[in-house]
Design an enzyme around this catalytic site. Structure first.
Site, short mmCIF file in Angstrom:
data_model
loop_
_atom_site.label_atom_id
_atom_site.label_comp_id
_atom_site.label_asym_id
_atom_site.label_seq_id
_atom_site.Cartn_x
_atom_site.Cartn_y
_atom_site.Cartn_z
N ASN A 9 138.94 -28.94 99.29
CA ASN A 9 139.17 -28.44 100.65
C ASN A 9 139.26 -29.67 101.55
O ASN A 9 138.24 -30.28 101.86
CB ASN A 9 138.01 -27.53 101.08
CG ASN A 9 138.12 -27.11 102.53
OD1 ASN A 9 139.15 -27.31 103.17
ND2 ASN A 9 137.05 -26.53 103.06
N TRP A 10 140.48 -30.02 101.91
CA TRP A 10 140.67 -31.26 102.69
C TRP A 10 140.27 -31.08 104.15
O TRP A 10 140.20 -32.03 104.90
CB TRP A 10 142.13 -31.73 102.57
CG TRP A 10 142.51 -32.20 101.20
CD1 TRP A 10 141.78 -32.07 100.04
CD2 TRP A 10 143.71 -32.89 100.82
NE1 TRP A 10 142.47 -32.63 98.98
CE2 TRP A 10 143.65 -33.13 99.43
CE3 TRP A 10 144.85 -33.31 101.52
CZ2 TRP A 10 144.67 -33.79 98.74
CZ3 TRP A 10 145.87 -33.96 100.83
CH2 TRP A 10 145.78 -34.21 99.45
N LYS A 11 140.06 -29.85 104.57
CA LYS A 11 139.68 -29.54 105.97
C LYS A 11 140.69 -30.14 106.94
O LYS A 11 141.87 -30.18 106.64
CB LYS A 11 138.25 -30.03 106.24
CG LYS A 11 137.25 -29.58 105.17
CD LYS A 11 135.83 -29.68 105.61
CE LYS A 11 134.89 -29.35 104.47
NZ LYS A 11 133.54 -29.12 104.86
N HIS A 94 136.05 -19.34 105.30
CA HIS A 94 135.18 -20.52 105.20
C HIS A 94 134.15 -20.46 106.33
O HIS A 94 134.45 -20.03 107.44
CB HIS A 94 136.02 -21.80 105.30
CG HIS A 94 135.23 -23.02 104.91
ND1 HIS A 94 134.35 -23.62 105.76
CD2 HIS A 94 135.18 -23.72 103.75
CE1 HIS A 94 133.79 -24.66 105.14
NE2 HIS A 94 134.28 -24.73 103.92
N GLU A 96 133.04 -22.65 108.23
CA GLU A 96 133.43 -23.37 109.45
C GLU A 96 134.34 -22.50 110.32
O GLU A 96 134.27 -22.54 111.54
CB GLU A 96 134.11 -24.70 109.07
CG GLU A 96 133.09 -25.69 108.53
CD GLU A 96 133.65 -26.74 107.59
OE1 GLU A 96 134.88 -26.89 107.49
OE2 GLU A 96 132.82 -27.41 106.93
N GLU A 166 129.24 -20.56 98.94
CA GLU A 166 128.96 -21.83 99.62
C GLU A 166 127.79 -21.67 100.60
O GLU A 166 128.00 -21.23 101.74
CB GLU A 166 130.19 -22.28 100.41
CG GLU A 166 131.42 -22.52 99.58
CD GLU A 166 132.34 -23.54 100.24
OE1 GLU A 166 132.62 -24.55 99.61
OE2 GLU A 166 132.74 -23.32 101.40
N GLY A 172 128.58 -30.19 103.37
CA GLY A 172 128.71 -31.45 104.11
C GLY A 172 127.38 -32.11 104.44
O GLY A 172 127.31 -33.00 105.27
N SER A 212 128.39 -29.75 98.80
CA SER A 212 127.99 -31.10 98.37
C SER A 212 128.13 -31.31 96.85
O SER A 212 127.30 -31.98 96.23
CB SER A 212 126.58 -31.43 98.85
OG SER A 212 126.54 -31.43 100.28
N GLY A 233 134.49 -30.24 99.31
CA GLY A 233 134.94 -30.80 100.58
C GLY A 233 135.00 -32.31 100.52
O GLY A 233 135.99 -32.90 100.08
N GLY A 234 133.92 -32.96 100.94
CA GLY A 234 133.88 -34.42 101.06
C GLY A 234 134.41 -35.16 99.85
O GLY A 234 135.22 -36.10 99.98
#
Ligand code: PEP
Length: 247
Positions: A9-11, A94, A96, A166, A172, A212, A233-234
């Site tokens: 997930n490049w966000k 998601h 976010e 998640e 994150g 994470s 993500g990260g």
């Protein structure tokens, strides 16, 4: 036997030229994996990344759609737009988007139905806050989120879907759920799917863990019986994704 699916997930990261460079960095690192690999990227990057991964087995996904087909919805992206650009997957619900853009379970249900109608595979996200975990309502919360998101979804459609568990407190933060915590909730999700749709659908649907995930913890998390890969993500924005995607 379910094929594991590892989605990055490049966000809201990567301009089109940066996206091209990142895809080119990652392609050789994920080559040879038995897992399905998906790059979920900003809508503006889909065309570029689809072009970059051409000739590989990597799939491309979006990070959101709107639930209407077209029209006066300034700034939104439709399912048809993503599909026409070459995307096969879309992340929906998601945390976010739920938090910053006030998406409700009902909105997410409409988006899931639209994605399925059009032929995009939803990666449906769910997850509890730290307070909810401390209150002991994690499984109740997740069951409610999924039950609402899947209203009107048939068993045949559900079999093709991906659900990403998640925990919000793990996204994150560098704080991963323990393998036991992750497996417990992913198993509960599969039990819910069996209740709603029967054993065949429960066996087919893929359930990811996200929060994470990194090169060190991926293999153990993904080895659990009810964890069919991860939403990342990260670590999806750097070379570490190679090790995660091949775990
Ligand atoms: C995510 O945003 O879906 C996610 C899991 O992020 P991270 O891996 O950075 O925790």
């Amino acid at each position: 036997m379910r094929k594991k699916i590892i989605a990055g997930n490049w966000k809201m990261n990567m301009t089109p030229s940066e996206a091209k460079a990142l895809a080119e960095l990652l392609i050789p690192l994920v080559k040879g994996t038995k897992n399905e690999v998906v790059f979920c990227v900003p809508a503006i990057d889909v065309t570029t990344v689809v072009k970059a991964v051409k000739g590989t087995k990597i799939q491309v996904g979006g990070e959101n759609i709107y639930f209407e087909d077209k029209g006066a919805y300034t700034g939104e992206t439709s399912a048809d737009m993503l599909l026409d650009a070459g995307a096969k997957y879309v992340i929906l619900g998601h945390s976010e988007r739920r938090e910053y853009f006030k998406e409700t379970d009902e909105d997410i249900n409409k988006k899931v139905l639209k994605a399925l109608e059009k032929g995009l595979t939803p990666i449906l996200c769910c997850g509890e806050s730290l307070t909810q975990r401390e209150q002991g309502i994690t499984i109740d919360w997740i069951r409610m989120q999924i039950k609402i998101a899947l209203q009107g979804v048939t068993a045949e459609q559900a079999q093709k879907m991906v659900i990403a568990y998640e925990p919000i407190w793990a996204i994150g933060t560098g704080k991963t759920a323990s393998t036991e915590q992750a497996e417990e909730v992913c198993r509960a999700i599969r039990v819910l799917i069996r209740e709603l749709y029967g054993q065949k659908t429960a066996n087919a649907i893929r359930i990811q863990y996200g929060g994470s995930v990194n090169a060190k913890n991926a293999a153990e998390l993904f080895s659990q019986p009810d964890i069919d890969g991860g939403l990342v993500g990260g670590a999806s924005l750097k070379a570490d994704f190679g090790a995660v995607a091949t775990a």
